[in-house]
Scaffold this motif. Structure first.
Motif, PDB file in Angstrom:
ATOM      1  N   THR A 172      19.255  94.790  50.078  1.00 49.60           N
ATOM      2  CA  THR A 172      20.003  95.268  48.920  1.00 49.60           C
ATOM      3  C   THR A 172      20.037  94.237  47.807  1.00 49.60           C
ATOM      4  N   LEU A 177      24.081 105.044  40.962  1.00 45.04           N
ATOM      5  CA  LEU A 177      25.275 105.172  41.790  1.00 45.04           C
ATOM      6  C   LEU A 177      25.589 106.655  41.966  1.00 45.04           C
ATOM      7  N   ALA A 197      30.500 108.382  44.970  1.00 43.79           N
ATOM      8  CA  ALA A 197      30.839 106.965  45.159  1.00 43.79           C
ATOM      9  C   ALA A 197      31.465 106.393  43.890  1.00 43.79           C
ATOM     10  N   LEU A 234      34.667  99.184  56.777  1.00 47.60           N
ATOM     11  CA  LEU A 234      33.273  99.529  56.470  1.00 47.60           C
ATOM     12  C   LEU A 234      32.322  98.850  57.448  1.00 47.60           C
ATOM     13  N   ASP A 289      29.743  90.987  52.895  1.00 44.87           N
ATOM     14  CA  ASP A 289      28.901  92.071  52.384  1.00 44.87           C
ATOM     15  C   ASP A 289      27.573  91.530  51.870  1.00 44.87           C
ATOM     16  N   CYS A 330      23.936  92.560  53.322  1.00 46.03           N
ATOM     17  CA  CYS A 330      22.913  93.166  52.466  1.00 46.03           C
ATOM     18  C   CYS A 330      21.608  92.376  52.457  1.00 46.03           C
ATOM     19  N   LEU A 366      20.830  98.606  52.920  1.00 43.36           N
ATOM     20  CA  LEU A 366      21.916  99.434  52.395  1.00 43.36           C
ATOM     21  C   LEU A 366      21.524  99.886  50.999  1.00 43.36           C
ATOM     22  N   PRO A 367      22.144 100.938  50.488  1.00 44.04           N
ATOM     23  CA  PRO A 367      21.807 101.385  49.127  1.00 44.04           C
ATOM     24  C   PRO A 367      21.984 100.238  48.125  1.00 44.04           C
ATOM     25  N   TRP A 402      23.063 100.160  45.266  1.00 44.18           N
ATOM     26  CA  TRP A 402      24.284 100.239  44.457  1.00 44.18           C
ATOM     27  C   TRP A 402      25.503  99.718  45.211  1.00 44.18           C
ATOM     28  N   TYR A 403      25.402  99.554  46.530  1.00 46.04           N
ATOM     29  CA  TYR A 403      26.572  99.198  47.338  1.00 46.04           C
ATOM     30  C   TYR A 403      27.199  97.873  46.916  1.00 46.04           C
ATOM     31  N   ARG A 452      30.836  97.122  45.195  1.00 46.93           N
ATOM     32  CA  ARG A 452      31.848  96.326  45.891  1.00 46.93           C
ATOM     33  C   ARG A 452      32.301  95.150  45.031  1.00 46.93           C
TER      34      ARG A 452
END
Length: 153
Positions: A2, A10, A14, A60, A116, A120, A125-126, A128-129, A133
């Motif tokens: 990511t 996005l 979300a 999460l 996070d 990543c 993970l996407p 945009w995550y 965040r």
């Protein structure tokens, strides 16, 4: 893995739910200043909301540990163990005086964001995550700081 700088589009749910969840932070912080006679009440709500959301973001990682493919048992166990740390920070934060309570929540948000980032780097993970965040953690942190500063004004 990511990217932290170039998010894909996005998804609307979300965006709405994430940024919508920031509205109580911003609103309660503003009320601490605008309704200064009741700043303690608004700040209490802000602190509790911050603790609830910190607990939510910790969860999460529990979900990721259960669902991400390719993780070994050790990594899954570590992710599950980490996922409860934010709640364990959030719980006493609401029992502490205002400034230490905010400091504890800020520490929790920072540590979780660093976790996070680490996640990543290792898993898909996407894109945009992580930017989402980061934005939401900044909104929470700035709001909590504004709220505690209103109490001291």
């Amino acid at each position: 893995m990511t990217s932290d700088t170039a998010p894909a589009s996005l998804p609307a749910p979300a965006a709405w739910l994430g940024y919508g969840g920031a509205l109580p932070f911003v609103s309660l912080a503003a009320l601490c200043w605008l309704a200064a006679g009741h700043a303690g009440f608004w700040f209490g709500l802000l602190l509790v909301y911050g603790a609830v959301i910190l607990s939510f973001v910790g969860a999460l990682h529990w979900g990721f540990a259960m669902t991400l493919p390719g993780l070994d048992a050790t990594r899954r166990s570590r992710m599950m163990a980490w996922s409860v740390v934010p709640a364990l920070l959030a719980w006493p934060a609401v029992l502490l005086p205002a400034a230490p309570g905010v400091a504890t929540l800020l520490l929790g948000y920072l540590l979780h964001y660093l976790q996070d980032r680490r996640l990543c780097r290792d898993v898909d993970l996407p894109s945009w995550y992580l930017p989402l965040r980061r934005h939401l953690s900044l909104a929470a942190g700035i709001s909590l700081l504004a709220g505690v500063l209103a109490l001291q004004a």
